[in-house]
Write a protein that holds these residues in place. Structure first.
Motif, PDB file in Angstrom:
ATOM      1  N   ARG A  10      -4.683 -50.605 -62.360  1.00 36.34           N
ATOM      2  CA  ARG A  10      -5.940 -51.351 -62.306  1.00 36.34           C
ATOM      3  C   ARG A  10      -7.136 -50.417 -62.145  1.00 36.34           C
ATOM      4  O   ARG A  10      -8.199 -50.649 -62.728  1.00 36.34           O
ATOM      5  CB  ARG A  10      -5.886 -52.387 -61.184  1.00 36.34           C
ATOM      6  CG  ARG A  10      -4.854 -53.483 -61.448  1.00 36.34           C
ATOM      7  CD  ARG A  10      -5.044 -54.688 -60.562  1.00 36.34           C
ATOM      8  NE  ARG A  10      -4.011 -55.696 -60.784  1.00 36.34           N
ATOM      9  CZ  ARG A  10      -3.994 -56.552 -61.791  1.00 36.34           C
ATOM     10  NH1 ARG A  10      -4.974 -56.512 -62.704  1.00 36.34           N
ATOM     11  NH2 ARG A  10      -3.027 -57.450 -61.915  1.00 36.34           N
ATOM     12  N   ASP A  20      -7.696 -48.910 -65.465  1.00 37.49           N
ATOM     13  CA  ASP A  20      -8.229 -49.935 -66.350  1.00 37.49           C
ATOM     14  C   ASP A  20      -9.744 -50.053 -66.161  1.00 37.49           C
ATOM     15  O   ASP A  20     -10.516 -50.068 -67.136  1.00 37.49           O
ATOM     16  CB  ASP A  20      -7.535 -51.265 -66.053  1.00 37.49           C
ATOM     17  CG  ASP A  20      -8.051 -52.407 -66.917  1.00 37.49           C
ATOM     18  OD1 ASP A  20      -8.455 -52.161 -68.070  1.00 37.49           O
ATOM     19  OD2 ASP A  20      -8.040 -53.555 -66.433  1.00 37.49           O
ATOM     20  N   SER A  29      -4.149 -54.814 -70.393  1.00 40.59           N
ATOM     21  CA  SER A  29      -5.407 -54.315 -69.820  1.00 40.59           C
ATOM     22  C   SER A  29      -6.287 -53.734 -70.910  1.00 40.59           C
ATOM     23  O   SER A  29      -5.866 -52.831 -71.648  1.00 40.59           O
ATOM     24  CB  SER A  29      -5.114 -53.244 -68.766  1.00 40.59           C
ATOM     25  OG  SER A  29      -4.321 -53.774 -67.717  1.00 40.59           O
ATOM     26  N   LEU A  79      -6.854 -49.898 -70.996  1.00 36.95           N
ATOM     27  CA  LEU A  79      -5.683 -49.031 -71.085  1.00 36.95           C
ATOM     28  C   LEU A  79      -5.021 -49.183 -72.443  1.00 36.95           C
ATOM     29  O   LEU A  79      -5.132 -50.216 -73.103  1.00 36.95           O
ATOM     30  CB  LEU A  79      -4.661 -49.382 -69.995  1.00 36.95           C
ATOM     31  CG  LEU A  79      -5.117 -49.300 -68.540  1.00 36.95           C
ATOM     32  CD1 LEU A  79      -4.002 -49.762 -67.620  1.00 36.95           C
ATOM     33  CD2 LEU A  79      -5.567 -47.889 -68.187  1.00 36.95           C
TER      34      LEU A  79
END
Length: 240
Positions: free
Chosen positions: A107, A110, A156, A159
């Protein structure tokens, strides 16, 4: 320069021979030169010989070295355990991250990729454990958690899922571990056909990794030589 040239030529010859023995095209296996602890001058020397991909395992060393060779056409890879507070800096550099092993790091990367305006290329790192099933303590998600982590990465926007990465357990025949990795990679590819790459194999076991389907081998010692012992506090990953 002469020593580096001879070493990289020997490593590429090993890669080519291993690929042919596995019935594969040698061009399907990329060499990642892990330059951690070695000076930027060595990176420049290898770049002059045609080597493009270089790996580092500490964020600050990566950023410093990249600035020192900023005019060269090289592609950086991060192969160490990445702290979330370093994710943005690594993403801005455009480095490929081989060691995404937890949701919180995915995350963070991301967000960094979205802020940088380009997705971060990442590999999900797998902990292959040992013969008795113990964790390898080298980082990596346990195999049962890998498909869900790959799903998160693939979903994501900041990514891009490249595939899986792993380090074979110490002191064991690497073939069974790499076979487990190959089976897990095939499972991930069934859900995410774009995840075609496999980052596996180092100086001592690259042949076994290529036999199992590795598309990237991470080689340091066989190219640069033995490294000095790390100072206290250094974060040195076993990725060469």
């Amino acid at each position: 320069m002469p020593g580096l040239e001879e070493n990289v030529r020997a490593v590429r010859a090993r890669i080519d021979a291993a690929a042919r023995d596995a019935g594969r095209d040698p061009a399907s296996v990329a060499l990642l030169a892990v330059s951690k602890t070695w000076p930027a001058a060595d990176v420049a020397a290898l770049a002059a010989l045609g080597q493009r991909d270089f790996g580092e395992n500490r964020a600050q060393e990566l950023l410093t070295k990249a600035a020192e060779v900023g005019g060269l056409d090289v592609r950086w890879h991060f192969v160490g355990q990445l702290q979330r507070n370093k994710a943005a800096a690594v993403a801005r550099l455009g480095a490929v991250v081989h060691t995404v092993d937890r949701e919180s790091l995915a995350r963070a990367l991301d967000r960094a990729g979205e802020q940088a305006g380009r997705p971060v290329d990442v590999f999900v790192q797998v902990d292959l454990g040992g013969a008795a099933g113990e964790l390898a303590a080298r980082g990596g998600a346990v195999p049962a958690d890998v498909p869900a982590l790959a799903d998160l990465v693939a979903a994501s926007s900041g990514l891009r899922l490249r595939g899986l990465m792993a380090v074979a357990p110490r002191g064991e025949d690497p073939h069974p571990a790499f076979d487990r990795l190959a089976a897990l990679a095939a499972r991930v590819r069934s859900d995410h056909p774009e995840a075609v790459e496999l980052s596996a194999g180092m100086s001592g076991d690259l042949e076994a990794a290529i036999a199992a389907g590795a598309t990237v081998v991470r080689v340091g010692t066989a190219i640069f030589g033995d490294r000095p012992l790390p100072c206290d506090g250094d974060q040195i990953s076993p990725a060469t």
